[in-house]
Scaffold this motif. Structure first.
Motif, PDB file in Angstrom:
ATOM      1  N   THR A   2       0.826  -1.202   0.000  1.00 19.48           N
ATOM      2  CA  THR A   2       0.000   0.000   0.000  1.00 19.48           C
ATOM      3  C   THR A   2       0.862   1.254   0.000  1.00 19.48           C
ATOM      4  O   THR A   2       1.811   1.354   0.788  1.00 19.48           O
ATOM      5  N   GLN A   3       0.497   2.169  -0.883  1.00 17.32           N
ATOM      6  CA  GLN A   3       1.181   3.461  -0.884  1.00 17.32           C
ATOM      7  C   GLN A   3       0.481   4.368   0.125  1.00 17.32           C
ATOM      8  O   GLN A   3      -0.745   4.436   0.155  1.00 17.32           O
ATOM      9  N   VAL A   4       1.254   5.031   0.973  1.00 21.40           N
ATOM     10  CA  VAL A   4       0.671   5.897   1.997  1.00 21.40           C
ATOM     11  C   VAL A   4       0.948   7.362   1.629  1.00 21.40           C
ATOM     12  O   VAL A   4       2.095   7.721   1.342  1.00 21.40           O
ATOM     13  N   SER A   5      -0.115   8.154   1.612  1.00 24.06           N
ATOM     14  CA  SER A   5       0.071   9.592   1.331  1.00 24.06           C
ATOM     15  C   SER A   5      -0.508  10.406   2.476  1.00 24.06           C
ATOM     16  O   SER A   5      -1.645  10.178   2.878  1.00 24.06           O
ATOM     17  N   LEU A   6       0.276  11.304   2.986  1.00 27.88           N
ATOM     18  CA  LEU A   6      -0.213  12.248   3.994  1.00 27.88           C
ATOM     19  C   LEU A   6      -0.332  13.598   3.309  1.00 27.88           C
ATOM     20  O   LEU A   6       0.625  14.064   2.676  1.00 27.88           O
ATOM     21  N   LYS A   7      -1.523  14.197   3.389  1.00 31.01           N
ATOM     22  CA  LYS A   7      -1.762  15.456   2.681  1.00 31.01           C
ATOM     23  C   LYS A   7      -2.053  16.563   3.692  1.00 31.01           C
ATOM     24  O   LYS A   7      -3.118  16.553   4.320  1.00 31.01           O
ATOM     25  N   GLU A   8      -1.093  17.451   3.846  1.00 32.42           N
ATOM     26  CA  GLU A   8      -1.290  18.639   4.699  1.00 32.42           C
ATOM     27  C   GLU A   8      -1.849  18.253   6.076  1.00 32.42           C
ATOM     28  O   GLU A   8      -2.735  18.930   6.610  1.00 32.42           O
ATOM     29  N   LEU A   9      -1.364  17.182   6.632  1.00 30.55           N
ATOM     30  CA  LEU A   9      -1.905  16.640   7.883  1.00 30.55           C
ATOM     31  C   LEU A   9      -1.551  17.569   9.049  1.00 30.55           C
ATOM     32  O   LEU A   9      -0.373  17.900   9.253  1.00 30.55           O
ATOM     33  N   THR A  10      -2.578  17.987   9.785  1.00 29.68           N
ATOM     34  CA  THR A  10      -2.378  18.949  10.873  1.00 29.68           C
ATOM     35  C   THR A  10      -3.116  18.474  12.117  1.00 29.68           C
ATOM     36  O   THR A  10      -4.226  17.948  12.022  1.00 29.68           O
ATOM     37  N   LYS A  11      -2.475  18.651  13.276  1.00 30.38           N
ATOM     38  CA  LYS A  11      -3.153  18.328  14.526  1.00 30.38           C
ATOM     39  C   LYS A  11      -2.909  19.447  15.552  1.00 30.38           C
ATOM     40  O   LYS A  11      -1.766  19.777  15.865  1.00 30.38           O
TER      41      LYS A  11
END
Lengths: 347, 285
Positions: A2-11
């Motif tokens: 699986t390819q994992v993409s994080l897009k502009e992830l903010t917490k």
């Protein structure tokens, strides 16, 4: 895979004014082993928990194979997270711990027993199935935690500081085991670490996160030779930073005019080079020759660390002990800085 | 002076009280339960009092009622306390206030609570009057019998109201010390929210729940005042029955009262043992 993409992830945690993680974007290829590297509190574990679905992002997206999985429950994501302190269930024995995920999926008992046996062999603990977690060493607990994660055949494996609780000799053993298993099983794996050496040795690619922001995401060598800024270089042990001006081919500074590699940044900036890339002596064909005086010398067994004064600047050098055996403080010595080892950090 | 002697001397005052008051009282109670009461001329110890109570239908009914009160109150209180602790461990606006209110009735004595139940739930109480006022029933006495009833609903209501925060606080502290990581591991391994609770959190908090509920069980099995205020006349809870026998004008009834008290103590111990065994097996299975 699986390819994992994080897009502009903010917490942003409740009550906090600053984000713990600020617009993190990453692409982790299928079957890749990526490291999230950074000091404590920089947002690494927060990122892992958001990927695993254990924490909701304030904004941004997590995608597997181009599909957002934010709406999916943790148990449906195909992600397994191995926590730093293993968290083996203390009231279950090793076999029950490993078989837990399959039991939750209501897999047949005989099938669970067979696969647990396979997993115990895979992590080289074939005879410990009936032991309680409290009867295991740290390294054995780590293996059980890993087996418990792998038995459910996750699409993505998350490892939170997998080696930090282990003694030095166990670290090497576990490092090889993790790397070996990951390469055999080709599971997309993300692990968190604060140890740059661990990240470099284990990971295909490293994401350096400082103060909740991604500084650089690249192969390990780039962090040493092409850091994006001084903080990144310092995190990877960079100690030499000389202010000056670059015209793209030469760098003018207190060290003098030095030839640069192709593609160097132009304008005012800092020249950086690794202590181990400084050559002692002037070889015939060497460029960027300098004369330095020894300011301090520290023998460290396999290497000697020197502080050299060049044109008013103090630079750090790591040398072979034999090369610098006879010199003492105040002595002059010839050094050279190969252009390929120089890198300009634009101001 | 050796350490052993020092420890012995330091413990002596407290131990004297325990030995004198508890074991002394127990010894006298045991003697009287065996029909040995020189003051009224009973000088030959025997098991007559025990024989009488064990062949008495009233005693059997009282025992069943007392067990029902203790078991039902403990189970309901434990289940609701775990639910409350699950909610209270979460972060939400006003959590501190809710937490304070949750623990508030710990400071209210049982007797006060019992009177409250009486005022609220009896057929002449507030709820009965409100129900009649709003036309839900034609008159207050049509209100369901919740106090002085044969099923001890009023008593159980009182115990549940009082014991939820007691068990809840112990369970909450337990949950907070565990954190949520174990459940996170379970979720990440494929457990649903319920499975993570059932297979991971519950076994982890079980020792805390068990010790708190055993205390509640033992207390509710042997307590006198609430069944005396809120209970039916017949069957009465065992402690009420024992007290009635003890205060009987006929001194000859006293061995029976003492036999009942001894039986309550022994039964409490046996019930606790069975309760612990049963619940532990249920949770582990």
């Amino acid at each position: 895979m699986t390819q994992v993409s994080l897009k502009e992830l903010t917490k942003v945690y409740q009550g906090a004014t600053e984000p713990s993680l600020d617009r993190l974007s990453l692409e982790i290829a299928s079957g890749e082993l990526a490291a999230l590297l950074g000091p404590s509190g920089c947002g690494k574990t927060t990122t892992m928990k958001m990927i695993a679905g254990l924490l909701e992002p304030t904004s941004g997206d997590v995608q597997f194979g181009g599909r957002s999985i934010l709406h999916e429950k943790p148990e449906k994501r195909g992600v397994v997270m191995v926590f730093q302190n293993y968290l083996l269930f203390p009231y279950m024995n090793v076999a029950e711990n490993i078989g837990f995920g399959l039991k939750m999926r209501k897999v047949d008992k005989r099938e669970i027993s067979r696969r647990v046996g396979d997993m115990l062999s895979l992590v080289k603990l074939p005879d410990l199935g009936s032991r309680r977690p409290s009867e295991l060493s740290g390294g054995q607990q780590q293996r059980v935690a890993l087996a418990r994660a792998l038995i459910v055949e996750p699409d993505v494996l998350l490892l939170d500081e997998p080696l930090s609780n282990l003694d030095a000799h166990l670290r090497f053993e576990m490092r090889d085991l993790i790397r070996g298993l990951q390469q055999d099983l080709k599971i997309t794996t993300i692990f968190v670490t604060h140890d740059q050496e661990e990240a470099v040795v284990l990971a295909d690619k490293v994401a350096l996160i400082l103060d909740g922001r991604l500084k650089q995401y690249a192969g390990a060598e780039e962090f040493y030779n092409r850091p994006v800024d001084e903080a990144t270089a310092r995190f990877f042990g960079g100690q030499n930073f000389v202010q000056g001006h670059s015209d793209g081919s030469r760098f003018e500074s207190a060290l003098g005019a030095l030839d640069l590699p192709e593609g160097a940044a132009t304008g005012p900036g800092k020249l950086t080079f690794r202590p181990e890339n400084v050559r002692i002596g002037h070889a015939e064909a060497s460029r960027n020759r300098l004369t330095a005086s020894l300011s301090d010398k520290l023998f460290m067994g396999t290497q000697t660390r020197l502080k050299l004064r060049v044109g008013g600047e103090l630079i750090d050098v790591v040398a072979n002990p034999n090369e610098v055996a006879g010199i003492s403080n105040g002595d002059e010595l010839k050094i050279s800085l190969p252009p390929s080892s120089l890198w300009v950090l634009a101001n | 002076m050796s350490d052993r002697v020092k420890i012995f001397l330091l413990l002596l005052p407290a131990m004297s009280f325990i030995v004198l008051l508890f074991f002394g009282g127990l010894a006298i109670g045991l003697m009287r339960s065996f029909n040995y009461m020189p003051i009224i001329g009973l000088l030959e110890p025997n098991l007559e009092a025990y024989f009488k109570i064990f062949t008495s239908a009233e005693f059997l009914r009282s025992f069943l009622l007392t067990f029902h009160i203790a078991f039902t109150s403990t189970v309901i209180s434990s289940v609701l306390a775990i639910g409350a602790a699950l909610l209270l461990r979460r972060q939400f606006i006003g959590r501190a206030v809710v937490n304070f209110l949750f623990q508030l009735n710990l400071t209210v004595p049982h007797l006060v609570g019992a009177i409250g139940i009486l005022y609220l739930f009896s057929q002449s109480g507030t709820f009965a009057r409100l129900a009649a006022e709003w036309g839900m029933i034609s008159r207050p006495r049509d209100f369901p019998v919740l106090v002085f009833d044969p099923y001890a609903i009023g008593i159980i209501l009182q115990y549940v109201w009082k014991e939820i925060p007691f068990i809840g606080i112990i369970v909450l502290a337990n949950m907070q010390s565990l954190g949520e990581d174990y459940e996170s591991v379970a979720r990440s391994l494929g457990a649903t929210r319920w499975q993570a609770f059932r297979h991971v959190l519950l076994p982890l908090i079980f020792p805390g729940v068990l010790s708190a509920s055993v205390i509640v069980f033992a207390f509710t099995f042997g307590a006198y005042e609430i069944p005396a205020i809120l209970g039916a006349n017949y069957p009465a809870a065992l402690p009420v029955l024992a007290y009635r026998k003890y205060t009987d004008v006929d001194l000859a009834a006293r061995p029976e009262a003492m036999a009942m008290a001894i039986v309550i103590a022994v039964l409490s111990a046996i019930m606790i043992y069975i309760y612990v065994r049963y619940t532990r097996r249920r949770i582990r299975s």
